[in-house]
Structures are given as structure tokens and as C-alpha cells.
Design an enzyme around this catalytic site. Sequence first.
Site: not given
Length: 563
Positions: A273, A42
Amino acid sequence: MKVVIVGGVAGGATAAARLRRLDEKAEIVVLERSGFVSYANCGLPYYIGGVIDDQAELTLQTPESFYARFRVRIKVHHEVTAIDRTAKTVTVHNLETGETFAESYDKLLLAPGAQPTRPPLPGVELDRLFTLRTVEDTLRIRRFVEEQHPRSAVLAGGGFIGLELAENLRELGLDVTIVQRPKHLMNPFDPDMAALLHTEVRAHGVHLALGHTVEGFTGTEKGVQVLLKDEAPLQADMVVLAIGVTPDSHLAAEAGLDLGLKGSILVNDRMQTSDPDIYAVGDAVQVRHFVTKQPALIALAGPANKQGRIAADNIAGGDSRYKGSQGSSVLKVFGLTAAATGLSETAARKAGLDADAVILSPMNHAGYYPGGRVMTLKVVYERGIGRLLGAQIVGAEGVDKRIDVLATAIRAGMNAYDLTELDLAYAPPYSSAKDPVNMAGYMMENLLTGRVQQFRLEDLDALPRDGSVQRVDTRTPREYRRGHADGFVNLPLDTLREHLAELDPAKPVYVMCQSGLRSYLACRILTQHGFTCHNFAGGYRFYEAVTTDRRQSEAAFPCGMDK
């Protein structure tokens, strides 16, 4: 236990540090294909603009400092090219030496992030065309600016990166144009709230080419031509692609892991997952939107860090759960701050929710204390039950405070009525006794209980002009003379009771004022005198900002650059 982490930025670095705090004996290896870890994505535009002077400030840790504190082995310039789930190894390519080797794991964490979206357009590989995602990208752009001294830039995309980069390039003196297919900046915002941002960026000399499609790029002696559909091309010295990001999930796909939206990695609420020994976090994974409970892609640093912590807990034998993302975000746009959380009204309706919104423009602190600045809030809620769905705020000081309160209220399952009871800190330099968040709650409560009805900007053009409805502006004559909506007659609030005979009780009255407060008071007077009354959401200030933006957006194609 040996844990291999692919990716060492937000989610990966957080997971590595958390895992070490939980398990001193675990062997932890982080493989990062770039040359930097734990860096501040950022902050990258602000290094280009010179706001952040020292390159070292962009990296929170180095491989050496990370090892010294956490005894985690971090290998930069090491790209994982394949996963062998049966052998429980990853294939690693050392980008410095060219060596390829296998790294074994007991548990694998994928934190590859996302890649800047690069559509297959002609000229997308030109040297003067940039993306901004990594520290290397940042250094390349800054080096180009310092060495080539560009005078103009086209930014394809008006999201977080596009707006932050536009501001920083303008501060360096470049002529900047933002071009994008959507007709308003910042997708988390509704068009009416984005209009406030359009005004601000235009006021600082940024040209907006909204609703235009980029079809390719052509190199010229002068720089780059940006080819647009049905428009003459734009000429610029440099171009930055900032049209969004795509989950970097090719490793998971090639390993046969289940995938979700747009090829993202599918995980459960433990960040696991379809292979129980492989976890995934960050911008590459599909999450559940906290408000809608539907699958979503939300590429923000906050969620990535939280997911990294949760994955580490579970790898270490815990049972932590990720309850979803709500997309809370904040952005500096020149002299304004723009913030959002949850759903926009557009997104809420697209999700099938019966959404409504209140719009208000209060001061950031007590009006009698010097230096107050107006902020505009839009709070989205569900009709009937008052469930909070989202919020957007544009203003100067105090925006971040209010959006965090509203984000917390949404996370806590509060409704509109609960906002009226929030006990928020008050002193004249910081707020009012009735904080803007409380005021939003009062407005929603009034609508939910039927104490007042409102009409919105999109309803204005549909109002009949055959004399069957009455339009009233309750501002002072001086305010009215400075500008007013077409067809509204001026009956100031403080003398309204003396002019009731001028209105027909058989015809509904639509009332407007500067911010929505005086028109609400007028509606309370009129309703108790037998009138059917509707209050304009947002007030004339909001109406003027949005309608002015519409005129500018519909005007001739933005000039200021050679076309």
C-alpha cells in the site's frame, strides 16, 4: 519480525502459510472477525443445497490445525477496528468477550475481502432477507430452509452466487426467480453467450426477470414482497441479495491509505500500500487487468491466493510481482458449464479496443465416438494483429479444459495464429484431432488473412431486404424445414456448385448453416467463383438460441409466483 494479518480466508490464510515456509522465526498473528478461517467461499451454495453434507468440509483449516502445522496464532471472532500507523498497532475487538486491545506489528497485511453489496433500500434489514458471503451466512440460510420450509425465493442478482444458489434452491424444490437490472446473467459474458445460460436455467424452472430494478422490500404475513420499478411486486418466502460485492476497505480509508476504484485499497505490483509496512491482497484491492493494463476490481479466489503468496514473499524480504488479473472463472449451471477468461467483447470495446470475435459450436470430442456434446465458444481478438483478448465457453464436458488452454494462451501473449499450432492431446473420448481451440485459431486466421468475411447476429436485421443481397442456408432440406432464419433460401452445400447459376455474382451472398462450418465451405466455393460472400458467425443453432431467448425475455413478466 511480527506480522499481523487482518482476515483469514483466501489471501490471508495463504499469506500466513507462505510466510511461515519462508521464515520459521517470524511471529505471525491472524485476526478474523468471523468464526471460521480458510473456508471455501465457492462451496457455500452447495452446502445449502445439500450437495456438500458435512459442514466441516467447508473449512480447509481450523485455528487449531493451522497452529499445529504452521505455528500461526489465529484469533477468530476478533475484529480489527482501527490502524495506528505511527504506533504500528491495530485496535482489536474481541467479539466474544467484548474486550478491546492493541496488537503491535512490524508488518501488516490487510486481507479483509469484500462485503455483499447492500444498497440503502427500504426493508433491506428484514429477517427473511439474506446475503451469502461467510460460513455464518450459509448456516443461517440452511437453518431457515430446514426449519421454515420456504416454497419460493427471489434472488436479486444473477452473477456467480445468484446462479449457484438458484440451482441449489431449485434442487430443494423451491420456486426461484432471479431479478436484476442488467438484461443478461453473468456480467463476464456477452449477451449472446449469456442467452445459452438463460435457456438452461429456464429449462430447470427458474424464472428470469431481467432488466428490472428492485426498489425495496416489504415484510408480509406470507413472507417478503420484492418491490420493483414499474412492475407489480413479487411475493416470496425468502430473498437473497446477490447483486455483487463492495471492497471492505474502511480500515485502510480511516488509516489514510491511498484508495482506488470504488474505494478499494491501492497497491503496487508488490501488493504494498502507500504505507511501505502495510500490504493488502484479495477482493479489497485494486489490481491491474492483465489484458487492458487498466485498473480493475476482480473478486475471485485464484487471484487472492496468488496475491497472498506474493505479499508474503515481499514481507520476507523477496521481490515478487503481481502481473495482473484476467478474471478466469468457471461455473456449473445445472447441466452446463460456463467459463470465461480475459475480456468479453463488450468490455473490450468499452476499453477502446478494435475487437472482433469468432463463434463456433464444435463437439467436445470426436463426433464418431458416442456421447459427444456440443459446446459453444466465443473467442475475442483484436482486429489486424490477432491479439487474444478473451474467451467464453458454454457447454457440457470439456469446457474447463478449453478455457484453461485459452487463459494460458492469453497469459503467454499468444495470438490467433499461435492457437492453430498448439499441440493438444487427442483421443476420441476426449477431443478431436483438430481441437476446438485449434478450430477457433483457424477461424480467426481466415478472417485476419481475408480468406473469409463474416457477419454477426447484430448485423442480420440491418441486411437490406430490397433484393440487393442474397441470403443462403446451406443445410440439408430436412434441417431447413425444422426452422430457418427469415429470408434465407435453401441451397444445400453438397449441391451448391450445381446451383451457382441461381445466384447473381453482382450481389453479395450471406450464408448460414447449422454451426458455421458448412457455410464457411460454401463461402470458399462462392468466393472462388467470383462472389462476395459473408459467413454467419455461430450458425443457425446459435441464432435460434439467442433469438428464442430474446423473445422470452421480451414476453410478459415472468409468472409462477404470486404477484
